[in-house]
Design an enzyme around this catalytic site. Structure first.
Site, PDB file in Angstrom:
ATOM      1  N   HIS A  67       1.241  -1.652  -0.069  1.00 56.37           N
ATOM      2  CA  HIS A  67      -0.124  -0.210  -0.356  1.00 56.37           C
ATOM      3  C   HIS A  67       0.608   0.955  -0.303  1.00 56.37           C
ATOM      4  CE1 HIS A  67      -3.797  -2.491   0.779  1.00 56.37           C
ATOM      5  NE2 HIS A  67      -3.509  -3.636   0.840  1.00 56.37           N
ATOM      6  N   ASP A 159      -8.497  -5.076  -2.214  1.00 58.91           N
ATOM      7  CA  ASP A 159      -8.082  -5.340  -1.357  1.00 58.91           C
ATOM      8  C   ASP A 159      -8.725  -4.120   0.065  1.00 58.91           C
ATOM      9  OD1 ASP A 159      -6.266  -7.327   0.663  1.00 58.91           O
ATOM     10  OD2 ASP A 159      -5.123  -4.766   0.303  1.00 58.91           O
ATOM     11  N   ASN A 287      -6.046  -6.473   8.963  1.00 59.05           N
ATOM     12  CA  ASN A 287      -6.597  -7.641   8.820  1.00 59.05           C
ATOM     13  C   ASN A 287      -6.288  -8.195   7.209  1.00 59.05           C
ATOM     14  OD1 ASN A 287      -9.197  -7.810   8.802  1.00 59.05           O
ATOM     15  ND2 ASN A 287     -10.089  -6.529   6.843  1.00 59.05           N
ATOM     16  N   ASP A 314       1.449  -6.771   2.547  1.00 61.37           N
ATOM     17  CA  ASP A 314       0.580  -6.558   2.915  1.00 61.37           C
ATOM     18  C   ASP A 314       0.688  -5.254   3.843  1.00 61.37           C
ATOM     19  OD1 ASP A 314      -1.376  -5.434   3.088  1.00 61.37           O
ATOM     20  OD2 ASP A 314      -2.486  -7.065   4.401  1.00 61.37           O
ATOM     21  N   HIS A 318       0.005   3.190   7.920  1.00 64.42           N
ATOM     22  CA  HIS A 318      -1.362   4.664   8.981  1.00 64.42           C
ATOM     23  C   HIS A 318      -0.652   5.881   9.297  1.00 64.42           C
ATOM     24  CE1 HIS A 318      -3.978   1.913   6.616  1.00 64.42           C
ATOM     25  NE2 HIS A 318      -3.737   1.021   7.783  1.00 64.42           N
ATOM     26  N   GLY A 333      -3.439  -2.779   9.719  1.00 61.77           N
ATOM     27  CA  GLY A 333      -2.131  -2.913   9.227  1.00 61.77           C
ATOM     28  C   GLY A 333      -1.123  -2.379   9.757  1.00 61.77           C
TER      29      GLY A 333
HETATM   30  O1  DOR Z   1      -4.323  -4.666   7.704  1.00 59.38           O
HETATM   31  C1  DOR Z   1      -5.227  -4.621   6.349  1.00 59.38           C
HETATM   32  N1  DOR Z   1      -5.081  -3.202   5.677  1.00 59.38           N
HETATM   33  N2  DOR Z   1      -5.524  -5.204   5.647  1.00 59.38           N
HETATM   34  C2  DOR Z   1      -6.208  -4.865   4.500  1.00 59.38           C
HETATM   35  O2  DOR Z   1      -6.505  -5.536   3.839  1.00 59.38           O
HETATM   36  C3  DOR Z   1      -6.169  -3.215   4.206  1.00 59.38           C
HETATM   37  C4  DOR Z   1      -4.592  -2.933   4.729  1.00 59.38           C
HETATM   38  C5  DOR Z   1      -4.792  -1.277   4.007  1.00 59.38           C
HETATM   39  O3  DOR Z   1      -5.073  -0.809   3.437  1.00 59.38           O
HETATM   40  O4  DOR Z   1      -4.738  -0.910   5.185  1.00 59.38           O
END
Ligand code: DOR
Length: 445
Positions: A67, A159, A287, A314, A318, A333
């Site tokens: 991401h 996703d 997640n 993944d 954040h 995340g």
């Molecule tokens: O933990 C997660 N964060 N799982 C996901 O599927 C999305 C991701 C996010 O975009 O932050």
């Protein structure tokens, strides 16, 4: 045209390196973006010399699940900060997930992300296209237009959200199979995870957190395997997290089914368990959720035997306000690009589940093949593209969020000692990391 093609060609000599950690150290000459010679003599003329001192040389890592948050949440990560983190983590290609703002469900957004990656020239940035408009799960996005765009999108995913409508999933598999695309599914039946906050089990019950039951993942994985077979499509299972998913995929792959099914596991699901939730620190919220010790061991075994094809980070940065708050409000995340190698070394290589060739398989070769990349995940051999990572296998380092390249700091490994340091990364024959530091000059075009 590949990334960095217009940048000046350079000749780099990697001295005393051990391809796949095997045998005596050799010198390896990189010229014109390729491995020109292995065993090059000491007096070749080069622009740069990297002293490997016996470090392990592998094909550069490929991350199918990153991401990057641009556009929209540049306070958490940008293509630039993520590309630096990727290069420092040993990656030469990353797939940038579509859950940006605006969503990457059209050619304009995917081309923006792709162009930004090319300008930087640190790592090949391949945008993932959304499966459905706005990730809403109802109407297919412009898959063909994204595939035909300059970004040449081949991997599609909602996703963060599951494509839970089976008819929409069926259509996505059918449509993408026409041009060799892959649908990467976030397997989570939303009816089973309403308000879910943690793996459904004893720990969640003790902590008073609503449970996320493993069958919410497993039932979608099973359904989608059947849809992939029915449509002869290509399904990729994102972040497999439970022993039940591993068991199902083992059984499915042993059968004779049409279609293609591949699966990834994250470093954090190979190491961390829901016992960490006792402190209610949202840095552990992710997640799918961290699960149990049994799940961790099942996932390790499944990765070692090939039931799970590859490791994908993944990497989910954040911003502070989205993580430094109470558990239920925090976003799921964790960062992963710079710690993936260390976690995989610790969980898979140190216990003897994978050797260096196995690590190259799960972090480079398999993900490259799943995504259809022809210039990544290639053997360390003469004539092959020089997308490479040099790993100092004797080095141990302590994770400090403040020292990571990401803008966000949400690493669950703060203060943890991890094995393995990326000494150098080469992208299309050019050093993007030298002596563990990002090398920017000459990058981009
Ligand atoms: O933990 C997660 N964060 N799982 C996901 O599927 C999305 C991701 C996010 O975009 O932050």
């Amino acid at each position: 045209m590949t990334q960095g093609e217009n940048a000046p060609a350079s000749r780099v000599l990697l001295k005393d390196v051990r391809p796949y950690g095997e045998g005596e150290p050799v010198d390896l000459l990189v010229a014109d973006g390729r491995i020109a010679e292995i065993g090059a003599g000491p007096d070749v003329e080069v622009d740069e010399v990297v002293h490997g001192e016996g470090a392990v040389l592998l094909p550069g890592f490929v991350d199918l699940h990153t991401h990057l948050r641009e556009p929209g949440r540049e306070d958490a990560e940008t293509v630039e900060s993520g590309a630096v983190a990727a290069a420092l983590g040993g990656y030469t290609a990353v797939f940038a997930m579509a859950n940006t703002d605006p969503v990457a469900d059209n050619a304009v957004v995917v081309e923006h992300v792709w162009r930004r990656g090319r300008e930087l020239g640190l790592v090949d940035v391949h945008p993932v296209g959304a499966v459905t408009v706005g990730l809403r799960g109802t109407q297919l996005a412009e898959l063909g237009t994204m595939a035909r765009s300059a970004a040449r999108v081949r991997v599609f995913s909602d996703d963060g959200h599951c494509v839970d409508d089976p008819l929409v999933m069926r259509r996505a598999l059918e449509y993408t199979s026409a041009f060799g695309g892959v649908v990467a599914q976030h397997a989570e039946d939303p009816r089973l995870t309403v308000r879910a906050q943690a793996h459904e089990g004893a720990n969640a019950a003790r902590l008073g957190l609503t449970g996320w039951p493993a069958p919410a993942e497993e039932s979608i994985v099973a359904r989608d395997c059947m849809l992939a077979a029915h449509t002869a499509g290509a399904l990729h299972v994102c972040h497999a997290s439970s022993s039940g998913t591993a068991d199902f995929l083992r059984w499915w792959k042993a059968g004779d089914h049409a279609g293609t099914v591949s699966a990834e596991v994250t470093p954090h699901h190979l190491l961390l368990t829901d016992e960490l939730l006792a402190g209610y620190d949202p840095v552990h919220k992710v997640n799918p959720p961290l699960r149990t010790d049994d799940d961790v061991h099942a996932l390790r075994g499944a990765l070692a035997e090939g039931t799970l094809d590859c490791v994908a980070t993944d990497h989910a940065p954040h911003a502070e306000q989205d993580k430094d708050c109470e558990w239920s409000a925090a976003r799921p995340g964790m960062l992963g690009l710079q710690t993936a190698l260390g976690v995989v070394l610790r969980t898979m290589v140190e216990p003897g589940l994978l050797d260096w060739r196995g690590l190259a398989r799960v972090m480079s070769e398999r993900p490259a093949r799943i995504a259809g990349l022809t210039d990544q995940g290639r053997p360390v051999a003469e004539g092959e593209p020089a997308n490479l990572v040099l790993v100092d296998d004797e080095h141990r380092w302590t994770v400090r969020a403040a020292e990571l390249a990401s803008i966000a700091t949400n690493t669950p490994y703060e203060g943890m000692e991890l094995p393995g340091r990326v000494r150098a990364t080469l992208s299309h024959g050019r050093l993007t990391v030298r002596d563990g530091v990002v090398a920017r000059e000459g990058a981009g075009h």
